[in-house]
Design a protein around this motif. Structure first.
Motif, PDB file in Angstrom:
ATOM      1  N   ALA A   1       0.827  -1.230   0.047  1.00  0.00           N
ATOM      2  CA  ALA A   1      -0.111  -0.103   0.066  1.00  0.00           C
ATOM      3  C   ALA A   1       0.986   1.217   0.083  1.00  0.00           C
ATOM      4  CB  ALA A   1      -0.751  -0.046   1.328  1.00  0.00           C
ATOM      5  N   LEU A   2       0.712   2.124  -0.977  1.00  0.00           N
ATOM      6  CA  LEU A   2       1.695   3.096  -1.284  1.00  0.00           C
ATOM      7  C   LEU A   2       0.771   4.560  -1.196  1.00  0.00           C
ATOM      8  CD1 LEU A   2       3.820   1.972  -4.113  1.00  0.00           C
ATOM      9  CD2 LEU A   2       4.109   1.481  -1.529  1.00  0.00           C
ATOM     10  N   GLY A   3       0.987   5.190  -0.242  1.00  0.00           N
ATOM     11  CA  GLY A   3       0.209   6.537  -0.015  1.00  0.00           C
ATOM     12  C   GLY A   3       0.716   7.576  -0.791  1.00  0.00           C
ATOM     13  N   TYR A   4      -0.190   8.632  -1.062  1.00  0.00           N
ATOM     14  CA  TYR A   4       0.272   9.989  -1.556  1.00  0.00           C
ATOM     15  C   TYR A   4      -0.809  10.838  -1.362  1.00  0.00           C
ATOM     16  CZ  TYR A   4      -2.633   9.136  -5.655  1.00  0.00           C
ATOM     17  OH  TYR A   4      -3.822   8.882  -6.431  1.00  0.00           O
TER      18      TYR A   4
ATOM     19  N   ASP B   1       2.651   1.109   3.456  1.00  0.00           N
ATOM     20  CA  ASP B   1       4.033   0.318   3.433  1.00  0.00           C
ATOM     21  C   ASP B   1       5.023   1.700   3.123  1.00  0.00           C
ATOM     22  OD1 ASP B   1       3.909  -2.578   3.736  1.00  0.00           O
ATOM     23  OD2 ASP B   1       2.130  -2.241   2.358  1.00  0.00           O
ATOM     24  N   ALA B   2       4.435   2.682   2.458  1.00  0.00           N
ATOM     25  CA  ALA B   2       5.227   3.748   2.042  1.00  0.00           C
ATOM     26  C   ALA B   2       4.346   4.883   1.887  1.00  0.00           C
ATOM     27  CB  ALA B   2       6.109   3.555   0.938  1.00  0.00           C
ATOM     28  N   GLU B   3       5.076   6.337   2.213  1.00  0.00           N
ATOM     29  CA  GLU B   3       4.194   7.415   1.833  1.00  0.00           C
ATOM     30  C   GLU B   3       5.308   8.153   0.824  1.00  0.00           C
ATOM     31  OE1 GLU B   3       1.756  10.510   1.505  1.00  0.00           O
ATOM     32  OE2 GLU B   3       1.351   8.527   2.268  1.00  0.00           O
ATOM     33  N   MET B   4       4.611   8.222  -0.630  1.00  0.00           N
ATOM     34  CA  MET B   4       5.470   9.021  -1.526  1.00  0.00           C
ATOM     35  C   MET B   4       5.022  10.648  -1.396  1.00  0.00           C
ATOM     36  SD  MET B   4       7.325   6.617  -2.556  1.00  0.00           S
ATOM     37  CE  MET B   4       7.556   4.749  -3.151  1.00  0.00           C
ATOM     38  N   ALA B   5       5.844  11.478  -1.046  1.00  0.00           N
ATOM     39  CA  ALA B   5       5.654  12.702  -0.656  1.00  0.00           C
ATOM     40  C   ALA B   5       6.224  13.534  -1.768  1.00  0.00           C
ATOM     41  CB  ALA B   5       6.310  12.830   0.724  1.00  0.00           C
ATOM     42  N   THR B   6       5.580  14.733  -1.825  1.00  0.00           N
ATOM     43  CA  THR B   6       5.865  15.831  -2.866  1.00  0.00           C
ATOM     44  C   THR B   6       6.133  17.067  -2.029  1.00  0.00           C
ATOM     45  OG1 THR B   6       3.383  16.080  -3.320  1.00  0.00           O
ATOM     46  CG2 THR B   6       4.757  14.643  -4.715  1.00  0.00           C
ATOM     47  N   GLU B   7       7.105  17.848  -2.666  1.00  0.00           N
ATOM     48  CA  GLU B   7       7.525  19.283  -2.093  1.00  0.00           C
ATOM     49  C   GLU B   7       6.288  20.154  -3.086  1.00  0.00           C
ATOM     50  OE1 GLU B   7       9.280  20.211   0.248  1.00  0.00           O
ATOM     51  OE2 GLU B   7      10.895  18.858   0.565  1.00  0.00           O
ATOM     52  N   THR B   8       5.030  19.890  -2.551  1.00  0.00           N
ATOM     53  CA  THR B   8       4.231  21.023  -3.217  1.00  0.00           C
ATOM     54  C   THR B   8       3.485  21.927  -2.204  1.00  0.00           C
ATOM     55  OG1 THR B   8       2.514  18.986  -3.075  1.00  0.00           O
ATOM     56  CG2 THR B   8       3.555  19.464  -5.086  1.00  0.00           C
ATOM     57  N   CYS B   9       2.244  21.301  -1.726  1.00  0.00           N
ATOM     58  CA  CYS B   9       1.693  22.615  -0.523  1.00  0.00           C
ATOM     59  C   CYS B   9       2.358  22.323   0.521  1.00  0.00           C
ATOM     60  CB  CYS B   9       0.120  22.715  -0.612  1.00  0.00           C
ATOM     61  SG  CYS B   9      -0.311  21.042  -0.087  1.00  0.00           S
TER      62      CYS B   9
ATOM     63  N   GLN C   1       3.867  15.344   5.847  1.00  0.00           N
ATOM     64  CA  GLN C   1       4.483  14.185   5.480  1.00  0.00           C
ATOM     65  C   GLN C   1       5.819  14.047   6.239  1.00  0.00           C
ATOM     66  OE1 GLN C   1       2.673  13.150   1.171  1.00  0.00           O
ATOM     67  NE2 GLN C   1       3.380  15.228   1.458  1.00  0.00           N
ATOM     68  N   GLU C   2       6.313  15.147   6.521  1.00  0.00           N
ATOM     69  CA  GLU C   2       7.733  15.371   7.323  1.00  0.00           C
ATOM     70  C   GLU C   2       7.557  14.722   8.578  1.00  0.00           C
ATOM     71  OE1 GLU C   2       8.205  19.435   7.137  1.00  0.00           O
ATOM     72  OE2 GLU C   2       9.371  19.395   5.218  1.00  0.00           O
ATOM     73  N   HIS C   3       6.480  14.986   9.502  1.00  0.00           N
ATOM     74  CA  HIS C   3       6.006  14.371  10.594  1.00  0.00           C
ATOM     75  C   HIS C   3       6.126  12.940  10.327  1.00  0.00           C
ATOM     76  CE1 HIS C   3       4.859  18.572  11.874  1.00  0.00           C
ATOM     77  NE2 HIS C   3       5.297  17.592  13.233  1.00  0.00           N
ATOM     78  N   MET C   4       5.419  12.342   9.347  1.00  0.00           N
ATOM     79  CA  MET C   4       5.400  10.963   9.214  1.00  0.00           C
ATOM     80  C   MET C   4       6.898  10.101   8.857  1.00  0.00           C
ATOM     81  SD  MET C   4       2.186  10.460   6.640  1.00  0.00           S
ATOM     82  CE  MET C   4       2.018   8.721   6.480  1.00  0.00           C
ATOM     83  N   GLN C   5       7.607  10.925   8.253  1.00  0.00           N
ATOM     84  CA  GLN C   5       8.858  10.626   7.927  1.00  0.00           C
ATOM     85  C   GLN C   5       9.930  10.607   9.150  1.00  0.00           C
ATOM     86  OE1 GLN C   5      11.636  13.377   5.788  1.00  0.00           O
ATOM     87  NE2 GLN C   5      11.807  11.892   4.250  1.00  0.00           N
TER      88      GLN C   5
ATOM     89  N   ASN D   1       8.683  -1.549   8.322  1.00  0.00           N
ATOM     90  CA  ASN D   1       9.256  -1.479   6.895  1.00  0.00           C
ATOM     91  C   ASN D   1       8.908  -0.407   6.300  1.00  0.00           C
ATOM     92  OD1 ASN D   1      10.744  -4.068   6.960  1.00  0.00           O
ATOM     93  ND2 ASN D   1       8.724  -4.976   6.412  1.00  0.00           N
ATOM     94  N   PHE D   2       7.941   0.589   6.843  1.00  0.00           N
ATOM     95  CA  PHE D   2       7.571   1.827   6.372  1.00  0.00           C
ATOM     96  C   PHE D   2       8.477   2.916   6.079  1.00  0.00           C
ATOM     97  CE2 PHE D   2       6.268   6.355   6.938  1.00  0.00           C
ATOM     98  CZ  PHE D   2       5.076   6.269   5.960  1.00  0.00           C
ATOM     99  N   PHE D   3       8.460   3.554   4.921  1.00  0.00           N
ATOM    100  CA  PHE D   3       9.464   4.560   4.580  1.00  0.00           C
ATOM    101  C   PHE D   3       8.930   5.694   4.218  1.00  0.00           C
ATOM    102  CE2 PHE D   3       9.591   2.508   0.480  1.00  0.00           C
ATOM    103  CZ  PHE D   3       9.728   3.504  -0.328  1.00  0.00           C
ATOM    104  N   CYS D   4       9.182   6.865   4.088  1.00  0.00           N
ATOM    105  CA  CYS D   4       8.468   8.009   3.529  1.00  0.00           C
ATOM    106  C   CYS D   4       9.718   8.902   2.847  1.00  0.00           C
ATOM    107  CB  CYS D   4       7.802   9.165   4.544  1.00  0.00           C
ATOM    108  SG  CYS D   4       7.321  10.518   3.774  1.00  0.00           S
ATOM    109  N   ASP D   5       9.492   9.324   1.510  1.00  0.00           N
ATOM    110  CA  ASP D   5      10.529  10.059   0.688  1.00  0.00           C
ATOM    111  C   ASP D   5       9.845  11.000  -0.042  1.00  0.00           C
ATOM    112  OD1 ASP D   5      13.128  11.000   0.027  1.00  0.00           O
ATOM    113  OD2 ASP D   5      13.726   8.956  -1.211  1.00  0.00           O
ATOM    114  N   PHE D   6      10.804  12.173  -0.378  1.00  0.00           N
ATOM    115  CA  PHE D   6      10.199  13.119  -1.122  1.00  0.00           C
ATOM    116  C   PHE D   6      10.511  13.461  -2.574  1.00  0.00           C
ATOM    117  CE2 PHE D   6       9.023  14.365   3.216  1.00  0.00           C
ATOM    118  CZ  PHE D   6       7.754  15.334   3.052  1.00  0.00           C
ATOM    119  N   CYS D   7       9.767  13.857  -3.476  1.00  0.00           N
ATOM    120  CA  CYS D   7      10.157  14.412  -4.646  1.00  0.00           C
ATOM    121  C   CYS D   7      10.081  15.988  -4.757  1.00  0.00           C
ATOM    122  CB  CYS D   7       9.267  13.700  -5.733  1.00  0.00           C
ATOM    123  SG  CYS D   7       9.650  11.993  -5.968  1.00  0.00           S
ATOM    124  N   ASP D   8      11.007  16.520  -5.175  1.00  0.00           N
ATOM    125  CA  ASP D   8      11.119  17.918  -5.495  1.00  0.00           C
ATOM    126  C   ASP D   8      10.439  18.274  -6.985  1.00  0.00           C
ATOM    127  OD1 ASP D   8      12.066  20.845  -4.981  1.00  0.00           O
ATOM    128  OD2 ASP D   8      13.028  20.427  -6.751  1.00  0.00           O
ATOM    129  N   ILE D   9       9.551  18.851  -6.873  1.00  0.00           N
ATOM    130  CA  ILE D   9       8.271  19.044  -8.094  1.00  0.00           C
ATOM    131  C   ILE D   9       8.687  20.542  -8.626  1.00  0.00           C
ATOM    132  CG2 ILE D   9       6.348  19.394  -8.738  1.00  0.00           C
ATOM    133  CD1 ILE D   9       6.984  16.397  -7.583  1.00  0.00           C
TER     134      ILE D   9
END
Length: 397
Positions: free
Chosen positions: A32-35, A94-102, A109-113, A122-130
């Protein structure tokens, strides 16, 4: 009109993030991949063995714990997500796919990370710069971000197949869902639409929040049922409107508008299908990841793009929807404290009536719609103003 197939089932699925179909997919060993944002291409989260979940916090109340961490001067959407995470409502991820947006969803998502909130070792959270622009440099940067922070992470953490063949399979499934949702939505263009905005919102939201391979058969049945559905002899609405704006994952907000006499025929907001349900075209010789990147940047209509030409494109897109769906007015809503849409809402409220003569209702709302009485008054007044304009126009003619 007769009831559509599965609408009550869709309502029940949307009562919680960890719904019945999510639990089924998890029991089958899927990831399960959240966003939270459309800048994270959901198709990349639907690779073989994975499924995407657009995060919501249904049935939220006052987010007291989240407010402690994030202050009461941030939008309730981000705080409500944080509250649900603290309550354990997202432990299935299982992961949070975060974005540098709002800003506020970034903080959530930073708190999740950083806080180890999710009860999954096994959970991880990582950011994409948009990127903030749509030029070739932006395409190249966006592609590298998705490769490094989404695909490579999924492969290294969970051994997910990220080959071109796997991405193409995800695109094909995504396009099939887009075709079904788009065809369901096309019935809103009829002179007498045979689907309400509330019903369509349920279909669109379950397509975002449930595993696609499990929800698609239900949506296909809903589409088949819709093909033979007849409109009421006497229409139960007084006008048609386009609903535009920021984050809006509450189908009952749409229902509130329709209860006031305005049929919502187009959903141009963050959780809507316009844009969002266009098929991804992979040209001959093109890498599938490149096609996804270009498709996302081309179709994205977020007000964080602030160049003059893209701002004009957004305005024209909204006007085109108004004509294409035969609307009588536009409702522009903005989540309180939403920085990007506060500017966009103000501009739309001033420019569209002035330059196009189209009625616009401008609304600031909370994630939890406690002030339904005030909203109802605003919507009823807007409907009446549209009716008056129609009468005056007929009299002049």
């Amino acid at each position: 009109m007769r009831d559509l197939k599965h609408l009550i089932y869709y309502e029940n699925l949307l009562l919680e993030a960890n719904n019945e179909l999510v639990r089924q997919a998890k029991s089958e060993g899927k990831l399960a991949l959240g966003y939270t944002c459309s800048f994270m291409p959901e198709v990349l989260l639907d690779l073989p063995g994975c499924f995407s979940v657009r995060l919501r916090a249904p049935r939220s109340s006052t987010p007291d714990m989240a407010t402690y961490y994030m202050s009461n001067r941030t939008c309730l959407y981000g705080r409500s997500l944080m509250e649900r995470a603290l309550e354990g409502g997202f432990n299935f991820l299982d992961a949070e796919m975060a974005t540098e947006t709002c800003t506020v969803t970034c903080r959530f998502q930073e708190h999740m990370q950083m806080m180890n909130i999710i009860d999954n070792p096994n959970f991880f959270c990582d950011f994409c710069d948009i990127p903030f622009k749509k030029n070739e440099n932006s395409v190249d940067h966006y592609r590298k971000q998705l490769q490094a922070h989404v695909l490579d992470n999924l492969q290294s953490h969970y051994g997910v197949d990220i080959s071109d063949e796997a991405i193409m399979a995800a695109i094909e499934e995504h396009n099939e869902l887009c075709r079904v949702i788009t065809e369901i939505g096309s019935y809103r263009k009829l002179e007498k639409p045979t689907i309400t905005g509330f019903e369509f919102a349920l279909c669109q939201l379950v397509s975002l929040c449930c595993p696609k391979y499990l929800i698609l058969p239900y949506l296909k049945e809903t589409l088949e049922d819709l093909k033979t559905r007849e409109p009421d002899a006497k229409v139960p609405y007084r006008c048609k409107v386009v609903l535009a704006g920021s984050e809006n994952d509450d189908p009952y907000f749409t229902k509130l508008i329709e209860d006031c006499g305005a049929l919502v025929v187009a959903d141009r907001h963050c959780y809507g299908s316009l844009p969002g349900r266009e098929e991804i075209i992979v040209r001959e010789g093109q890498k599938p990841l490149d096609a996804i990147v270009r498709h996302t940047l081309q179709h994205e209509m977020c007000p964080r793009f602030m160049e003059q030409d893209t701002m004009r494109q957004r305005k024209q897109y909204l006007i085109d929807l108004y004509h294409e769906y035969h609307a009588d007015g536009i409702i522009v809503e903005q989540m309180k404290f939403c920085e990007y849409w506060s500017y966009e809402r103000m501009i739309n409220s001033l420019v569209i009536p002035r330059d196009y003569g189209i009625p616009v209702c401008s609304i600031e709302k909370e994630y939890v719609n406690a002030a339904t009485g005030q909203l109802r008054t605003r919507f009823q007044a807007f409907v009446e103003s549209i009716e008056i304009k129609k009468i005056q126009g007929g009299a002049k003619a």
